[in-house]
Design a protein around this motif. Structure first.
Motif, PDB file in Angstrom:
ATOM      1  N   THR A  59       0.830  -1.203   0.000  1.00  0.00           N
ATOM      2  CA  THR A  59       0.000   0.000   0.000  1.00  0.00           C
ATOM      3  C   THR A  59       0.865   1.254   0.000  1.00  0.00           C
ATOM      4  N   LEU A  62       2.149   1.921  -3.488  1.00  0.00           N
ATOM      5  CA  LEU A  62       1.019   2.362  -4.302  1.00  0.00           C
ATOM      6  C   LEU A  62       0.650   3.807  -3.965  1.00  0.00           C
ATOM      7  N   GLU A  66       0.644   7.312  -6.255  1.00  0.00           N
ATOM      8  CA  GLU A  66      -0.567   8.136  -6.299  1.00  0.00           C
ATOM      9  C   GLU A  66      -0.274   9.575  -5.895  1.00  0.00           C
ATOM     10  N   VAL A  79      -5.087   2.442 -10.158  1.00  0.00           N
ATOM     11  CA  VAL A  79      -3.911   1.754  -9.630  1.00  0.00           C
ATOM     12  C   VAL A  79      -4.237   0.354  -9.111  1.00  0.00           C
ATOM     13  N   GLY A  80      -5.402   0.168  -8.495  1.00  0.00           N
ATOM     14  CA  GLY A  80      -5.768  -1.167  -8.032  1.00  0.00           C
ATOM     15  C   GLY A  80      -5.921  -2.142  -9.184  1.00  0.00           C
ATOM     16  N   VAL A  83      -2.563  -3.148 -10.532  1.00  0.00           N
ATOM     17  CA  VAL A  83      -1.944  -4.177  -9.690  1.00  0.00           C
ATOM     18  C   VAL A  83      -2.421  -5.563 -10.120  1.00  0.00           C
ATOM     19  N   SER A 226       2.975   6.817 -11.389  1.00  0.00           N
ATOM     20  CA  SER A 226       1.889   6.175 -10.653  1.00  0.00           C
ATOM     21  C   SER A 226       1.601   4.781 -11.193  1.00  0.00           C
ATOM     22  N   ALA A 230       2.389   1.038  -9.523  1.00  0.00           N
ATOM     23  CA  ALA A 230       1.293   0.083  -9.368  1.00  0.00           C
ATOM     24  C   ALA A 230       1.655  -1.256 -10.012  1.00  0.00           C
ATOM     25  N   TRP A 252      -7.945  -1.270  -3.832  1.00  0.00           N
ATOM     26  CA  TRP A 252      -6.661  -0.757  -3.342  1.00  0.00           C
ATOM     27  C   TRP A 252      -6.418   0.688  -3.753  1.00  0.00           C
ATOM     28  N   GLU A 253      -7.086   1.137  -4.825  1.00  0.00           N
ATOM     29  CA  GLU A 253      -6.925   2.537  -5.208  1.00  0.00           C
ATOM     30  C   GLU A 253      -7.424   3.470  -4.102  1.00  0.00           C
ATOM     31  N   ALA A 256      -4.816   3.525  -1.407  1.00  0.00           N
ATOM     32  CA  ALA A 256      -3.680   4.359  -1.810  1.00  0.00           C
ATOM     33  C   ALA A 256      -4.001   5.840  -1.641  1.00  0.00           C
TER      34      ALA A 256
END
Length: 324
Positions: A59, A62, A66, A79-80, A83, A226, A230, A252-253, A256
């Motif tokens: 995290t 990430l 971000e 970003v999630g 990943v 970014s 990721a 996860w975005e 982040a």
């Protein structure tokens, strides 16, 4: 021409504010650790500390990527999904017989390409960052599911799969990856002209352009960083769970963005640091870890994170009003 817009805070003054805020965050993190050590018997066990470092590391990386985007007054909602997509790509390449180093480099190249696509959409197509990255979030999940046919790709390369579970000098290898990323990020953001340009674009892009900054290049750089970070996290996650699955890292975005905001990055742009989102990520990881140890319903963890964001953004607005 050099950058001299009055809207940009002096680098020394900005660094002083960042250091003071960083010390406050460290104090909060230590306070959480002490409190959890008092109310639980297992928080300070080596196994739990190792798990906490592993939970927060991905995290943190990430959130750092971000942060570059948010400093420019943008946002990256993809970003999630990157990943999960990167995990699928590296697993697919390894299954196809590529060497580990080649699979990693090609996966990172996908991250660079995705970030460049976001920059192109924002700079040349005039799309809002929210829209272009939201579209990528949806599309990348779809591409990943197409590649895997909705299933997972098993990773049988033991050297790759064991990396994220290994320790070096008693510290999880995933945490060393945070340091590996943080040092050049600090040099870029706080000690180079490119970092000053990022803050300039976030403060007032038109003033930055008139001062000679290539605003389009800076936006490209922010989104490429970014997406590449990721993709790197996707590689680490694939190593940790030994599979590539497009549905991994769902949400996860938001983690982040929350880590970056808790770390003092302003959603209005031009305010941020490297250490802030890193500490913010481990604050979130500590809250989640402590909630698990205390058998608190996982839904409360989301509520606490949401409340933290509301409070921090509210005080950020107050600060901006007082300074204007």
């Amino acid at each position: 021409m050099t950058v001299t817009p009055t809207e940009i805070a002096a680098p020394k003054q900005r660094r002083k504010v960042n250091i003071l805020f960083g010390l406050t965050l460290i104090g909060l993190l230590i306070g959480l650790w002490v409190a959890l050590g008092l109310v639980t018997t297992s928080f300070w066990t080596p196994l739990n500390i190792s798990n906490l470092l592993r939970q927060g590391s991905m995290t943190a990386i990430l959130a750092l990527g971000e942060t570059f985007v948010i400093i420019t007054a943008g946002i990256d909602l993809s970003v999630g999904a990157i990943v999960g997509f990167a995990g699928v790509i590296v697993a697919w390449l390894l299954q196809a017989g590529f060497p580990v180093w080649a699979a990693i480099l090609l996966t990172l190249a996908f991250g660079v390409a995705i970030g460049a696509f976001h920059g192109f959409g924002i700079v040349h197509m005039g799309l809002p960052p929210f829209i272009i990255t939201l579209a990528s979030l949806t599309a990348l999940r779809g591409f990943g599911l197409l590649i895997t046919n909705g299933s997972s790709i098993n990773i049988t390369n033991e050297a790759f799969a064991n990396f994220s579970r290994a320790d070096f000098l008693g510290i999880p290898s995933l945490f060393w990856m945070v340091i590996l990323v943080a040092i050049p990020s600090y040099i870029l953001l706080h000690l180079s002209r490119w970092g000053r340009y990022l803050f300039a674009v976030g403060s007032n892009s038109e003033a930055a352009r008139l001062s000679g900054v290539r605003v389009s290049a800076i936006i490209y750089m922010a989104y490429i960083l970014s997406a590449t970070f990721a993709a790197f996290v996707g590689i680490l996650l694939a190593s940790r769970i030994a599979i590539g699955n497009a549905t991994q890292a769902d949400g996860w975005e938001l983690q982040a963005i929350a880590s970056s905001v808790i770390g003092g990055t302003s959603l209005f742009g031009a305010v941020g640091s490297v250490h802030g989102p890193l500490i913010g990520a481990f604050i979130l990881a500590t809250i989640n870890n402590g909630a698990n140890l205390l058998n608190v319903n996982s839904f409360w963890q989301r509520i606490i994170t949401g409340l933290l964001i509301i409070v921090i953004v509210y005080f950020d607005q107050l600060r901006r009003r007082r300074s204007s």
